[in-house]
Design a protein around this motif. Structure first.
Motif, short mmCIF file in Angstrom:
data_model
loop_
_atom_site.label_atom_id
_atom_site.label_comp_id
_atom_site.label_asym_id
_atom_site.label_seq_id
_atom_site.Cartn_x
_atom_site.Cartn_y
_atom_site.Cartn_z
N GLU A 270 6.45 6.31 0.79
CA GLU A 270 5.89 6.21 -0.56
C GLU A 270 6.10 7.44 -1.44
O GLU A 270 5.28 7.68 -2.34
CB GLU A 270 4.39 5.94 -0.43
CG GLU A 270 3.55 7.13 0.11
CD GLU A 270 3.25 7.08 1.61
OE1 GLU A 270 4.02 6.44 2.34
OE2 GLU A 270 2.26 7.69 2.04
N HIS A 303 3.14 -2.45 -0.11
CA HIS A 303 2.47 -1.35 0.60
C HIS A 303 2.84 0.00 -0.03
O HIS A 303 1.95 0.79 -0.37
CB HIS A 303 2.87 -1.39 2.08
CG HIS A 303 2.26 -0.31 2.92
ND1 HIS A 303 1.14 -0.52 3.69
CD2 HIS A 303 2.60 0.98 3.10
CE1 HIS A 303 0.82 0.60 4.31
NE2 HIS A 303 1.69 1.54 3.97
N HIS A 307 0.42 2.64 -2.34
CA HIS A 307 0.18 4.04 -1.99
C HIS A 307 0.11 4.94 -3.23
O HIS A 307 -0.46 6.03 -3.16
CB HIS A 307 1.30 4.56 -1.09
CG HIS A 307 1.01 4.47 0.38
ND1 HIS A 307 -0.19 4.83 0.94
CD2 HIS A 307 1.80 4.08 1.42
CE1 HIS A 307 -0.13 4.66 2.26
NE2 HIS A 307 1.07 4.21 2.58
N GLU A 326 -3.64 5.12 5.02
CA GLU A 326 -2.91 4.03 5.67
C GLU A 326 -3.77 2.79 5.92
O GLU A 326 -3.34 1.67 5.65
CB GLU A 326 -2.25 4.51 6.96
CG GLU A 326 -1.16 5.57 6.75
CD GLU A 326 -0.05 5.11 5.80
OE1 GLU A 326 0.05 3.91 5.48
OE2 GLU A 326 0.73 5.99 5.34
N TYR A 387 -3.37 2.48 11.50
CA TYR A 387 -2.96 1.57 10.43
C TYR A 387 -3.79 0.28 10.43
O TYR A 387 -4.44 -0.05 9.44
CB TYR A 387 -1.48 1.22 10.58
CG TYR A 387 -0.54 2.21 9.92
CD1 TYR A 387 -0.43 3.53 10.36
CD2 TYR A 387 0.26 1.82 8.85
CE1 TYR A 387 0.43 4.42 9.75
CE2 TYR A 387 1.14 2.71 8.24
CZ TYR A 387 1.23 4.01 8.69
OH TYR A 387 2.09 4.89 8.08
ZN ZN Z 1 1.59 3.49 4.44
#
Ligand code: ZN
Ligand code: PHE
Length: 880
Positions: A270, A303, A307, A326, A387
């Motif tokens: 990210e 995703h 971020h 996360e 995660y």
């Molecule tokens: Zn991530």
């Protein structure tokens, strides 16, 4: 010996940095062989200097120091020290400018951390601690600075020069070189730094944000992949809109760039304004990508985009807080995907992967809390627990607070902490404040490892019409945590009468019933809940939508399960009821097989499958999930001592029986799902394809030439990768001449496409046939196999050892030797990937004495290797 030097880092030892860096000016003279990096840092002291100056320790690895200047003056040799991990200024002034010149060798960087070459381009990966492999720096997330980056490179081989933020200048230089200057106005930690240079093309579009600002979106790829970026770009636009609508979050720079690279350790990264992606999560074309690929791209694009707020604008104070970004971002991408596709099917997929991978991690020697207490190598903690269990923890907060208060908590978190590096505590505090709740006990989800077990019993009193649920929680010990305190657990539930009607729920003491689905809160070790006004013994529907990452025990009868499966209002519970039945059945058969008795699939099971196949009112994807038997790895988790052969035989027996007994039903459903128009990835028929390919798998399990012919016919006529691989996957597990024919033709057709060839490797590694180990060994020598490419390693070594339980765990031990050999080779190339391959060995204690012995021997062989990387050392040592 040197292994004893691997240091453990403890959360409790955190100290605020002694020095802060306000601005970073970097100049790169890029070349794959030898890159020069000039770094100009504005540094100021952040500690009490009444007792003199603390030394400034800058992290640095694999760097050659060329020169060092402080406020323009060369630093004297006795004023600093350098070793292979750091550069220390012994007594620096209060505030100063430090100029450091270093050299690095991107082409020799096979660890893919720092600046490295991937095919014809140079790119960076800095999370978690890769920036120190580019230049000396306080490489920790709580040191945030404003970066300006100048890139210089050969114009012909590197026409594209990218870094974070906005392009502020560019031009030509002598000798065929050129330059570009990028400025990122947002303060950021070094792990979000990125540069990319190479011969790339891009596709672009514009996005207008909710406040009316125009953002330029660009996807960069190698020329040959230019027609494979459309889906990634569309997904990005959907993600941007979704984050505005669901969380009120708007993008903040003028450009958003995504670059696809073929060599990448993880899924994607990210970096601010410049995401670097594993090419498998960008590239898709209708011919070469499966339905699952399309979904995965949308999810990973989402995703990384999400971020930008949860990770970049608000980042982690230290790496123990990794789940702050996360877990939260996994939750956000799961919700995004659920909104884009089918919410129940997405939830089921997420629960399946959590239960087979994270539950296993949490039950073994590598179990760690969502917020670990210590680590040797932080890369080893990019785990299923941090995660995915971390994502479940966020979901539980939403369940406890309700959507509205949860959203208010998110808003409060952004409002309070924008621009800061914070801990999990700050996030939970924002939720507690917004929801006006005491979440102190809830914090245990972050600090205690292990999967809690809920044991539920009930008591019905017809005289008073009261029904009592008693719920007891317990949690097994995990390394370093022998005793656990009770968790604060949301248990979503309902009650069904014998006809499957949902009963209004009124707890004793309440004036009236409220709704038919409720969230009970468990805090003590044992809790009881008494419902009033219940006219007959109900069937409890428990853990709706999998409201907590726990194991549930309740003595359901087959009749109860049938009722839940057909009548419950919660799709997760409906699916789960079927899975519980299938687990019961297969575990029973496994026991019969172990005892050497004749095992048989009961008629009732076949009948329930028959009914399901006949029901065309259900969503096709959901039906496919219902008809899919629990994976061998999940079944293994249910056994005290795992017997991979018996599990495999039992599961295959069910599959072949279903195939034989329901041949005509399966054929009919398959025919009904046959395509009526040419394939389009967004034709809404992915569920149909899933169901059709599942039916084909059952037919193939039944055996016989007719099935093989059907498979070959599908393989030959398929106009999309989902169907063509659906057939190929079955053929690779079939001892028939058609197998080699299809594999050869597939290879010839796709030899130029790395992503597709990865799948060709994977399906051969997953073959259920007894000769799979030999095939895998032969594929290691295939000219397309490359130990330096993580995707290829995962597709062969990873798929075989983590996805082919029965062949990998062959009692002869060849699978184990093979895996240890590859880990040792990878140790010298790419420690992160080597460490990831250790996962199956960490479960060695779950097997019989003979297999235990064999796996233990391999672990010891790995640990005896001189020069073992920290990554591999930590996991191997903890596994033993
Ligand atoms: Zn991530
Ligand atoms: N932060 C990345 C993500 O989850 C993952 C990652 C970690 C990528 C470390 C590379 C290295 O999106």
């Amino acid at each position: 010996m040197s292994q004893c030097q691997h240091q453990t880092i403890h959360q409790k030892d955190y100290k605020v940095p002694d020095y802060l860096v306000d601005t970073v000016e970097l100049t790169f003279d890029l070349s794959p062989e030898d890159t020069r990096v000039l770094s100009r840092l504005a540094i100021r002291s952040n500690h009490d200097r009444s007792n003199g100056a603390s030394p400034l320790v800058l992290d640095g690895e694999e760097l050659t120091l060329v020169s060092l200047k402080l406020d323009g003056v060369e630093v004297k040799r006795d004023a600093y020290r350098v070793d292979d991990a750091s550069l220390t200024l012994l007594a620096p002034p209060e505030s100063f400018v430090l100029e450091v010149e270093t050299r690095i060798k991107p082409k020799e960087n096979s660890a893919l951390s720092g600046l490295y070459a991937s095919g014809p381009m140079l790119c960076t990966q800095c999370e978690a601690e890769g920036f120190r492999r580019i230049t000396y720096f306080t490489d920790r997330p709580d040191v945030m600075a404003v970066y300006t980056v100048t890139l210089r490179a050969d114009k012909a081989s590197c026409p594209v020069l990218l870094a974070n933020g906005n392009l502020v200048d560019r031009g030509d230089l002598p000798d065929g070189r050129h330059f570009a200057v990028w400025h990122d106005p947002f303060k950021k930690p070094s792990y979000l730094f990125a540069v990319v240079a190479g011969d790339l093309v891009h596709i672009a579009d514009r996005f207008t944000t909710m406040s009316g600002r125009a953002v330029q979106l660009e996807i960069y790829v190698e020329e040959r992949n230019k027609d494979k970026c459309e889906h990634a770009l569309r997904s990005l636009m959907r993600a941007m809109r979704w984050d505005e609508e669901k969380f009120g979050r708007e993008y903040d720079l003028d450009t958003y760039m995504v670059v696809a690279v073929d060599d990448f350790n993880m899924g994607a990264m990210e970096n601010k304004g410049l995401n670097v992606f594993n090419s498998r999560y960008v590239l898709a074309s209708p011919e070469s990508a499966t339905d699952d690929d399309y979904e995965a791209i949308e999810e990973v694009i989402g995703h990384e985009y999400f971020h930008n707020w949860t990770g970049n604008r608000i980042t982690c104070r230290d790496w123990f807080q990794l789940s702050l970004k996360e877990g939260l971002t996994i939750f956000r991408d799961q919700e995004f995907s659920a909104d884009m596709q089918s919410r129940p099917v997405k939830r089921i997929a997420d629960v399946k992967s959590l239960r087979s991978a994270q539950f296993a991690e949490d039950a073994g020697p590598l179990a760690h809390p969502v917020r670990p207490e210590s680590y040797v190598e932080i890369n080893n903690f990019y785990s299923m627990t941090v995660y995915h269990k971390g994502g479940e923890v966020i979901r539980m907060l939403q369940t406890l607070l309700g959507r509205e208060a949860f959203r208010a908590g998110m808003d409060l978190y952004f409002e309070r902490h924008d621009g800061q590096a914070v801990r999990v505590d700050e996030f939970v505090q924002a939720m507690a404040d917004a929801g006006k709740r005491d979440l102190s006990q809830f914090m245990l989800w972050y600090d205690q490892a292990g999967t809690p077990v809920l044991t539920v019993s009930d008591d019905y009193r017809p005289e008073s019409g009261s029904y009592t649920l008693t719920v007891t929680q317990s949690c097994p010990s995990t390394p370093g945590q022998p005793e656990k305190k009770p968790f604060h657990i949301p248990l979503a539930m309902g009650l069904l009468d014998r006809d499957g009607n949902e009963l209004p729920l009124q707890l004793a003491g309440e004036a009236a019933a409220a709704g038919t689905s409720r969230v009970l809160e468990l805090r003590g070790e044992t809790e009881t809940f008494t419902f009033a006004g219940i006219k007959e013994r109900p069937v409890p529907s428990l853990l709706r939508n999998f409201s907590a990452p726990v194991k549930l025990q309740y003595p359901y009868s087959d009749e109860d399960l049938n009722l839940l499966m057909t009548r419950d209002s919660d799709p997760f519970v409906r699916w789960e009821a079927g899975q519980v039945q299938a687990v019961k059945l297969i575990m029973g058969l496994t026991g019969e097989i172990q005892a050497g008795r004749q095992a048989q699939v009961p008629e009732s099971f076949i009948e329930s499958f028959r009914r399901l196949l006949a029901d065309d009112s259900q969503d096709r994807a959901f039906l496919a999930e219902t008809l899919t038997l629990p994976a061998e790895s999940y079944l293994a988790e249910q056994m005290a001592v795992i017997d991979p052969d018996a599990i495999h035989q039992a599961r295959e027996l069910v599959r072949s029986t279903v195939g034989r007994r329901l041949w005509s039903e399966l054929t009919a459903v398959r025919a009904a799902c046959a395509p009526k128009a040419p394939y389009r990835p967004d034709d809404g028929l992915a569920g149909c394809r899933r169901l059709k390919n599942l039916c084909l798998a059952y037919l193939m399990a039944a055996g016989g030439q007719e099935a093989i012919d059907a498979c070959m016919a599908q393989y030959r006529s398929a106009d999309n990768m989902t169907d063509s691989l659906g057939a190929l996957a079955q053929l690779t597990s079939c001892a028939c001449p058609e197998r080699d024919e299809a594999l050869a033709s597939f290879y010839d057709c796709w030899r130029g496409d790395r992503g597709v060839i990865d799948k060709w490797f994977t399906h051969q590694a997953l073959s259920r046939l007894p000769d799979t180990m030999d095939r895998v060994l032969a594929l290691l020598e295939h000219p397309d196999f490359d130990l330096r490419n993580p995707n290829r390693v995962r597709s062969l070594v990873g798929a075989f050892s983590q996805g082919n339980q029965v062949r990998f765990h062959d009692a002869g031990g060849r699978g184990y030797r093979f895996l240890a050999d590859q880990i040792l080779r990878l140790n010298a190339i790419n420690p992160q990937i080597a460490a990831r391959m250790l996962t199956p060995f960490s479960r060695w204690r779950r097997y019989d004495a003979h297999r235990q012995e064999l796996m233990k021997k391999e672990l010891e062989r790995i640990l005896a290797e001189p020069g073992l990387a920290r990554d591999v050392y930590e996991l191997a040592a903890k596994s033993l």
